[in-house]
Design a protein around this motif. Structure first.
Motif, PDB file in Angstrom:
ATOM      1  N   TRP A 122       0.858  -1.185   0.000  1.00  0.00           N
ATOM      2  CA  TRP A 122       0.000   0.000   0.000  1.00  0.00           C
ATOM      3  C   TRP A 122       0.896   1.238   0.000  1.00  0.00           C
ATOM      4  O   TRP A 122       1.945   1.259   0.666  1.00  0.00           O
ATOM      5  N   HIS A 123       0.471   2.277  -0.734  1.00  0.00           N
ATOM      6  CA  HIS A 123       1.232   3.516  -0.796  1.00  0.00           C
ATOM      7  C   HIS A 123       0.337   4.704  -0.436  1.00  0.00           C
ATOM      8  O   HIS A 123      -0.861   4.701  -0.742  1.00  0.00           O
ATOM      9  N   VAL A 124       0.943   5.704   0.168  1.00  0.00           N
ATOM     10  CA  VAL A 124       0.288   7.006   0.308  1.00  0.00           C
ATOM     11  C   VAL A 124       0.916   7.898  -0.762  1.00  0.00           C
ATOM     12  O   VAL A 124       2.143   7.985  -0.876  1.00  0.00           O
ATOM     13  N   VAL A 125       0.064   8.519  -1.574  1.00  0.00           N
ATOM     14  CA  VAL A 125       0.514   9.160  -2.821  1.00  0.00           C
ATOM     15  C   VAL A 125      -0.030  10.582  -2.925  1.00  0.00           C
ATOM     16  O   VAL A 125      -1.186  10.840  -2.573  1.00  0.00           O
ATOM     17  N   HIS A 126       0.803  11.491  -3.406  1.00  0.00           N
ATOM     18  CA  HIS A 126       0.308  12.819  -3.789  1.00  0.00           C
ATOM     19  C   HIS A 126       1.156  13.331  -4.942  1.00  0.00           C
ATOM     20  O   HIS A 126       2.315  12.913  -5.125  1.00  0.00           O
ATOM     21  N   THR A 127       0.600  14.205  -5.745  1.00  0.00           N
ATOM     22  CA  THR A 127       1.344  14.755  -6.877  1.00  0.00           C
ATOM     23  C   THR A 127       2.347  15.776  -6.364  1.00  0.00           C
ATOM     24  O   THR A 127       2.075  16.528  -5.424  1.00  0.00           O
ATOM     25  N   LEU A 128       3.512  15.812  -6.987  1.00  0.00           N
ATOM     26  CA  LEU A 128       4.561  16.734  -6.564  1.00  0.00           C
ATOM     27  C   LEU A 128       4.215  18.178  -6.906  1.00  0.00           C
ATOM     28  O   LEU A 128       4.763  19.112  -6.315  1.00  0.00           O
ATOM     29  N   ALA A 129       3.302  18.351  -7.864  1.00  0.00           N
ATOM     30  CA  ALA A 129       2.897  19.709  -8.230  1.00  0.00           C
ATOM     31  C   ALA A 129       1.991  20.339  -7.187  1.00  0.00           C
ATOM     32  O   ALA A 129       1.783  21.552  -7.187  1.00  0.00           O
ATOM     33  N   LYS A 130       1.456  19.509  -6.284  1.00  0.00           N
ATOM     34  CA  LYS A 130       0.497  19.998  -5.296  1.00  0.00           C
ATOM     35  C   LYS A 130       1.183  20.207  -3.953  1.00  0.00           C
ATOM     36  O   LYS A 130       1.812  19.305  -3.406  1.00  0.00           O
ATOM     37  N   LEU A 131       1.051  21.418  -3.420  1.00  0.00           N
ATOM     38  CA  LEU A 131       1.580  21.716  -2.101  1.00  0.00           C
ATOM     39  C   LEU A 131       0.610  21.179  -1.057  1.00  0.00           C
ATOM     40  O   LEU A 131      -0.556  21.574  -1.021  1.00  0.00           O
ATOM     41  N   LEU A 132       1.074  20.263  -0.219  1.00  0.00           N
ATOM     42  CA  LEU A 132       0.182  19.656   0.764  1.00  0.00           C
ATOM     43  C   LEU A 132      -0.195  20.653   1.854  1.00  0.00           C
ATOM     44  O   LEU A 132       0.650  21.400   2.357  1.00  0.00           O
ATOM     45  N   SER A 133      -1.462  20.650   2.217  1.00  0.00           N
ATOM     46  CA  SER A 133      -1.933  21.447   3.333  1.00  0.00           C
ATOM     47  C   SER A 133      -1.421  20.839   4.632  1.00  0.00           C
ATOM     48  O   SER A 133      -0.999  19.671   4.660  1.00  0.00           O
ATOM     49  N   PRO A 134      -1.435  21.578   5.740  1.00  0.00           N
ATOM     50  CA  PRO A 134      -1.047  20.976   7.025  1.00  0.00           C
ATOM     51  C   PRO A 134      -1.870  19.733   7.350  1.00  0.00           C
ATOM     52  O   PRO A 134      -1.343  18.766   7.906  1.00  0.00           O
ATOM     53  N   ALA A 135      -3.162  19.739   7.009  1.00  0.00           N
ATOM     54  CA  ALA A 135      -4.019  18.581   7.280  1.00  0.00           C
ATOM     55  C   ALA A 135      -3.572  17.367   6.479  1.00  0.00           C
ATOM     56  O   ALA A 135      -3.477  16.255   7.003  1.00  0.00           O
ATOM     57  N   ALA A 136      -3.291  17.581   5.180  1.00  0.00           N
ATOM     58  CA  ALA A 136      -2.849  16.474   4.331  1.00  0.00           C
ATOM     59  C   ALA A 136      -1.483  15.963   4.778  1.00  0.00           C
ATOM     60  O   ALA A 136      -1.225  14.762   4.772  1.00  0.00           O
ATOM     61  N   GLU A 137      -0.596  16.884   5.174  1.00  0.00           N
ATOM     62  CA  GLU A 137       0.727  16.476   5.645  1.00  0.00           C
ATOM     63  C   GLU A 137       0.622  15.674   6.939  1.00  0.00           C
ATOM     64  O   GLU A 137       1.329  14.678   7.141  1.00  0.00           O
ATOM     65  N   ALA A 138      -0.298  16.095   7.818  1.00  0.00           N
ATOM     66  CA  ALA A 138      -0.497  15.364   9.072  1.00  0.00           C
ATOM     67  C   ALA A 138      -1.035  13.965   8.803  1.00  0.00           C
ATOM     68  O   ALA A 138      -0.616  12.990   9.445  1.00  0.00           O
ATOM     69  N   PHE A 139      -1.961  13.836   7.835  1.00  0.00           N
ATOM     70  CA  PHE A 139      -2.517  12.529   7.507  1.00  0.00           C
ATOM     71  C   PHE A 139      -1.442  11.640   6.889  1.00  0.00           C
ATOM     72  O   PHE A 139      -1.343  10.451   7.218  1.00  0.00           O
TER      73      PHE A 139
END
Length: 313
Positions: free
Chosen positions: A270-287
């Protein structure tokens, strides 16, 4: 277009996503007439129709397809601005949209319950689909972060593994292969298979397994979704290959049987994934941090007893 509002663009993007005014209204918690009004106002600003309507069928016009590209860019930029503002305020608040592989919906809500106990102020939304749909959600910036198996090569993403994802063969509880302690892959061939749809990660695992053994299984039925496959297998319509994480209830209650086929379980990650073009919000970074820290422990506690044998790889 200078008088178009963000609300109109959001409504437009949602109708384009579902190609349905009624489903867009449901998703946005609006009435269908309110959605229709927003689209008419936007079409007035554009000066061209954005949708073609034939009865209940809705499709984008050429102008609509062009405008959708720009509407998504505007909305993605707005979301990035909101995330940056939250980061500057050092707040873990606002909306967190998590994309889930349909197989992950069997455990992520429980994992999310642990997370939200520590972050009670968040408005968390889930978007569920097969792998193909989830890749599209990431591409369109419709989700902040995604939980999936095989990361997309077609997007520039950060993909971090957090736990094992075993796949096993299953059969009805009275199947003759259960009398064989350790069936060979060859012994499966006389029987038909119930397979997941093309575009799903589970179907990719299924295809890869038999290609690796240079064998061609007989697929008697192709069904969308894990639940449909499980029900067909339990009814005796064929064998299946499914994620162990979809089978907890059925295995614990003896409703379906696991076949200990050679070369299984097939273990992916299983992977946790986000696009590099998107700056993660504090909430997304915490998750993201929470999943990387707690995901493996959570999966082991929840599913470890169902897989007493050593994984075969």
């Amino acid at each position: 277009m200078r008088n178009a509002t963000f609300r109109q663009l959001r409504v437009f993007a949602e109708v384009a996503k579902h190609l349905s005014f009624a489903r867009a209204a449901e998703s946005l918690h609006l009435t269908p007439p309110a959605v229709t009004m927003q689209i008419k106002e936007l079409e007035g600003h554009v000066g061209l129709p954005l949708f073609e309507r034939q009865g209940r069928r809705v499709s984008l016009t050429t102008a609509g397809e062009y405008m959708l590209v720009y509407a998504r860019k505007v909305l993605a930029t707005l979301k990035d601005a909101e995330d940056a503002a939250a980061r500057l305020q050092r707040l873990e608040a606002g909306t967190l949209t998590i994309g889930l592989l349909s197989t992950a919906k069997y455990f992520v809500p429980a994992l999310l319950a642990e997370f939200t106990r520590e972050h009670a102020g968040l408005d968390v939304r889930l978007a569920i689909g097969n792998r193909e749909q989830l890749v599209q959600m990431l591409h369109n910036a419709e989700v902040d972060i995604a939980i999936m198996g095989r990361p997309p090569n077609e997007l520039n993403v950060r993909a971090e593994p957090f736990g094992a994802h075993p796949h096993v063969f299953v059969a009805p509880t009275d199947h003759p292969l259960l009398r064989i302690g350790h069936p060979t892959v060859q012994s499966l061939l006389p029987y038909g298979f119930i397979a997941r749809e093309h575009g799903s990660g589970t179907r990719a695992v299924f295809n890869s397994f038999f290609e690796r053994h240079r064998l061609e299984p007989r697929i008697v039925m192709e069904l969308p979704g894990n639940e449909a496959v499980k029900q067909a297998v339990m009814a005796g319509l064929g064998l299946g290959l499914l994620s162990l994480h979809t089978l907890r209830v059925e295995l614990q209650h003896g409703l379906i049987a696991r076949l200990d086929v050679e070369g299984t379980p097939v273990v992916r990650a299983w992977h946790v994934v986000h696009t590099l073009a998107k700056l993660l919000s504090p909430a997304a970074e915490a998750f993201r941090y929470f999943v990387l820290e707690q995901g493996e422990r959570f999966l082991a506690e929840r599913y470890g007893a169902l897989l007493p044998l050593e994984p075969a790889g």
